[in-house]
Design a protein around this motif. Structure first.
Motif, short mmCIF file in Angstrom:
data_model
loop_
_atom_site.label_atom_id
_atom_site.label_comp_id
_atom_site.label_asym_id
_atom_site.label_seq_id
_atom_site.Cartn_x
_atom_site.Cartn_y
_atom_site.Cartn_z
N GLU A 1 0.84 -1.20 0.00
CA GLU A 1 0.00 0.00 0.00
C GLU A 1 0.88 1.25 0.00
OE1 GLU A 1 -2.38 -0.70 3.43
OE2 GLU A 1 -3.87 -1.91 2.36
N ALA B 1 2.47 1.65 -3.47
CA ALA B 1 1.54 2.25 -4.43
C ALA B 1 1.47 3.77 -4.26
CB ALA B 1 0.15 1.64 -4.27
N GLU C 1 -1.71 5.74 -11.99
CA GLU C 1 -2.95 5.26 -11.37
C GLU C 1 -3.27 3.80 -11.73
OE1 GLU C 1 -7.67 6.53 -10.98
OE2 GLU C 1 -6.23 7.86 -11.98
N LYS C 2 -3.11 3.42 -12.99
CA LYS C 2 -3.44 2.05 -13.40
C LYS C 2 -2.56 1.02 -12.68
CE LYS C 2 -5.49 2.93 -17.94
NZ LYS C 2 -5.42 2.66 -19.40
N GLN D 1 -1.11 1.56 -9.79
CA GLN D 1 -1.54 1.57 -8.38
C GLN D 1 -2.70 0.59 -8.19
OE1 GLN D 1 -2.33 5.53 -6.72
NE2 GLN D 1 -1.02 6.41 -8.31
N GLU D 2 -3.63 0.60 -9.14
CA GLU D 2 -4.79 -0.29 -9.06
C GLU D 2 -4.37 -1.75 -9.08
OE1 GLU D 2 -7.29 0.89 -12.26
OE2 GLU D 2 -7.92 2.77 -11.31
N VAL D 3 -3.33 -2.08 -9.88
CA VAL D 3 -2.83 -3.46 -9.93
C VAL D 3 -2.32 -3.89 -8.56
CG1 VAL D 3 -1.03 -4.95 -10.89
CG2 VAL D 3 -2.27 -3.39 -12.39
N LEU E 1 -3.02 -2.51 -5.55
CA LEU E 1 -4.06 -2.50 -4.50
C LEU E 1 -5.07 -3.62 -4.69
CD1 LEU E 1 -4.63 1.36 -4.15
CD2 LEU E 1 -3.21 -0.15 -2.75
N LYS E 2 -5.33 -3.98 -5.94
CA LYS E 2 -6.24 -5.11 -6.17
C LYS E 2 -5.63 -6.41 -5.64
CE LYS E 2 -8.94 -7.56 -9.69
NZ LYS E 2 -8.61 -8.89 -9.12
N ASN F 1 -5.98 -6.46 -1.85
CA ASN F 1 -7.33 -6.82 -1.41
C ASN F 1 -7.63 -8.30 -1.63
OD1 ASN F 1 -7.95 -4.19 -0.59
ND2 ASN F 1 -8.68 -3.60 -2.63
#
Length: 291
Positions: free
Chosen positions: A49, A52, A106-107, A109-111, A113-114, A117
């Motif tokens: 986290e 990211a 951003e994209k 970061q999403e990888v 953080l996904k 989760n």
């Protein structure tokens, strides 16, 4: 298959499915690996986290120093130009000075953080309430998901001194940290059931019997901590219900004590001469006064 509810203190950790024929030696090895694996996943997720948000970690010689100190000492982050996230980066200063501030786009970061989760869900303590057992394979798969996401975002890999990479290679140094108090060395882990320690030269059936269709609570203890506390007779929900009923009863008794209304004494049922009047037939007699 017997289902074991693994606890540390009074806190649920995970469910583990096995057979009563399993040796305690093998059981200890699997349980401690899953327990420590969940802790590792938690540490990696926390650092990812931060990755990211602020990019890779500074080298140890720069870690925690102010920019002025870095310039004064003429220190250089040799990995800054080579460890670049896919798609580039934007600067986002790390307020605690641990990471270089080169935040992925951003994209990417999403990888990251996904994956965080997904990994958390795979080993969540909520699985206990859902009656879903956890396996060592699931723990390993969760770590694999985290590793894969980091590889996607950083194809050239993150620096070897980054705590995330050290966790992946099992070279992390937890000394002096809170995490070091949570991790249990395999040789120092003990399992307890119903006030008895499970000894390694025994089988699980020596403690639970031969019934494969049972669910039992086992507690993890670190060597030297002593016997864990006994389980409460009532679960948390039952305890709350009992306390609520007791409170309602106390309030009702308090209300009755404070209620000084004695108007009920005028009621027919409260007349202690009512039975006598019935026997003599002198009830409901009306008197009319003459003029």
């Amino acid at each position: 298959m017997v289902l074991l509810h693994i606890k540390r203190g009074n806190e649920s950790q995970f469910l583990y499915e096995t057979t009563v024929a399993t040796s305690i030696t093998k059981l200890n090895k699997e349980i401690v690996a899953i327990y420590n694996g969940r802790l590792k996943i938690g540490r990696i997720c926390s650092e990812m986290e931060e990755l990211a948000k602020h990019g890779p970690m500074f080298p140890p010689e720069i870690l925690g120093l102010a920019d002025e100190q870095v310039d004064e000492l003429k220190l250089v982050d040799n990995y800054a130009e080579t460890v670049v996230p896919s798609g580039g980066w934007t600067y986002n200063r790390d307020p605690v000075g641990r990471r270089n501030g080169r935040q992925p786009q951003e994209k990417m970061q999403e990888v990251l953080l996904k994956a965080v989760n997904d990994a958390k869900d795979m080993v969540s303590k909520k699985m206990v309430g859902e009656n879903k057992p956890l396996t060592l394979k699931q723990v390993q798969n969760a770590i694999g998901i985290l590793r894969g996401a980091v590889t996607i975002v950083y194809p050239m890999d993150i620096p070897p001194h980054d705590s995330i990479r050290m966790e992946f290679t099992n070279t992390e140094d937890l000394s002096g940290s809170q995490a070091s108090l949570e991790v249990i060395e395999p040789s120092k882990m003990q399992l307890w059931f119903a006030g008895r320690q499970l000894l390694e030269d025994k089988l699980l059936s020596d403690y639970l019997g031969n019934n494969e269709k049972c669910k039992s609570i086992l507690k993890i203890v670190k060597h030297g901590e002593g016997a864990p506390g006994r389980e409460s007779v009532f679960d948390e929900e039952a305890r709350k219900e009992i306390m609520l009923q007791q409170y309602r009863r106390q309030e009702e008794l308090k209300r009755l004590e404070e209620d000084e209304d004695d108007s009920y004494l005028n009621s027919k049922w409260a007349d202690n001469t009512n039975l006598k009047q019935q026997l003599h037939g002198i009830q409901n007699i009306n008197f009319r006064v003459g003029k």
